[in-house]
Enzyme design. Structure first.
Site, short mmCIF file in Angstrom:
data_model
loop_
_atom_site.label_atom_id
_atom_site.label_comp_id
_atom_site.label_asym_id
_atom_site.label_seq_id
_atom_site.Cartn_x
_atom_site.Cartn_y
_atom_site.Cartn_z
CB THR A 144 82.20 33.22 -14.36
OG1 THR A 144 81.91 31.24 -14.50
CG2 THR A 144 82.41 34.02 -14.75
CD GLU A 164 85.39 30.83 -14.50
OE1 GLU A 164 83.74 30.27 -15.53
OE2 GLU A 164 84.92 31.82 -13.63
CB CYS A 194 83.50 32.99 -21.78
SG CYS A 194 81.71 33.86 -22.00
S1 SF4 Z 1 78.49 30.30 -17.81
FE1 SF4 Z 1 78.73 32.47 -18.85
S2 SF4 Z 1 80.53 33.08 -17.86
FE2 SF4 Z 1 80.05 30.52 -17.99
S3 SF4 Z 1 80.78 30.41 -20.22
FE3 SF4 Z 1 78.68 30.67 -20.42
S4 SF4 Z 1 78.24 32.72 -20.59
FE4 SF4 Z 1 80.89 32.28 -20.27
#
Ligand code: SF4
Length: 282
Positions: A157, A125, A95
């Site tokens: 995130t 992540e 992402c």
């Molecule tokens: S939550 Fe936000 S940072 Fe994480 S994959 Fe989804 S769009 Fe991307």
């Protein structure tokens, strides 16, 4: 039964993008592998398998007409290096917002900061972010003091903003310099705010999504503090006893839950509590 459905429950931008990239690759290649399940949702992963996208944990190289996809969580640089050394055909679906967090970690290291990542230690992540800092980083733990005077702090995130604020406040007294990059994704904040509002309004909350999905589990824990709540993966798990005395139900879903799974839960509740037909008197 009144049903309140969260507007923003379900796939986030990063997950939608990764699935689109994987499906496009599956149309062209003979075999597409995702490095780990593409999303943390058992039923959706089963569906993707049927469409030719299979999860793998091994990096063995790819044959002609095969591709390996990096999921939205991203990976550490040494994983990318390994994929390259094995001549794999790589589709990078990290992402862009996770990629930005990785760049911040790299920048902090270049500027001489010791990096503290606030998030779940086993989350892919977080493991990827740690990989950008090498040995000069740790995962925040409120039980251990960090013996460094100059730190850079980056959250996962999908972290809850309050948890991040608490971690920063806890770290502050023991450092001389702290640089913060707030990489919490607004998709997470929107889902949390909406779930909070629904849980205050509805009599029962249903949170739909994989039991292995960290962000769905966090939504469920949040709802549970405010209202009678249940975390399910599909409509088959619903029990009538959960709705005893309830007049309304709120439905939300994690960022890795397909819309169809939420639709199916709504339909199952509708079947349990069909709308009453209006009676007209003559
Ligand atoms: S939550 Fe936000 S940072 Fe994480 S994959 Fe989804 S769009 Fe991307």
């Amino acid at each position: 039964m009144k049903i309140y459905r969260a507007k923003h429950g379900g796939f986030c931008f990063g997950v939608k993008r990764a699935i689109k990239m994987a499906l496009e690759a599956a149309n062209e290649a003979e075999a597409v592998y995702s490095l780990g399940p593409l999303i943390h949702n058992r039923l959706a992963v089963e569906d993707l398998k049927k469409r030719g996208i299979r999860p793998t944990e091994k990096i063995d190289g790819t044959r002609k007409n095969e591709a390996i996809i990096i999921r939205s969580h991203g990976v550490a640089p040494d994983v990318l290096k390994k994929l390259k050394s094995k001549n794999c055909e790589v589709i990078d679906a990290t992402c862009p917002r996770v990629r930005r967090a990785q760049r911040y970690v790299q920048k902090l290291i270049d500027e001489g900061y010791y990096v503290v990542i606030v998030g779940e230690k086993d989350h892919p992540e977080v493991r990827g972010l740690l990989g950008y800092a090498g040995r000069h980083a740790t995962i925040y733990n409120d039980r251990h003091k960090i013996g460094k005077r100059k730190i850079g702090v980056v959250p996962q995130t999908t972290l809850n903003q309050e948890r991040f604020n608490d971690a920063v406040a806890d770290l502050m007294p023991n450092v001389i310099e702290m640089k913060i990059y707030n990489t919490i994704c607004r998709e997470t904040a929107v889902r949390i705010n909406e779930a909070t509002k629904l849980a205050k309004k509805a009599d029962v909350m249903i949170v739909v999504g994989g039991k292995n999905s960290a962000n769905t589990t966090r939504l469920y824990q949040l709802c549970k503090k405010l209202r009678r709540s249940h975390h399910i993966e599909s409509g088959n798990e619903l029990k009538r006893s959960w709705f005893k005395g309830a007049k309304s139900v709120g439905i939300t879903a994690g960022a890795s839950t397909p819309k169809q799974q939420v639709d199916e839960v709504v339909k199952s509740i509708r079947r349990m509590y069909p709308k009453k037909k209006k009676r007209y008197s003559r």
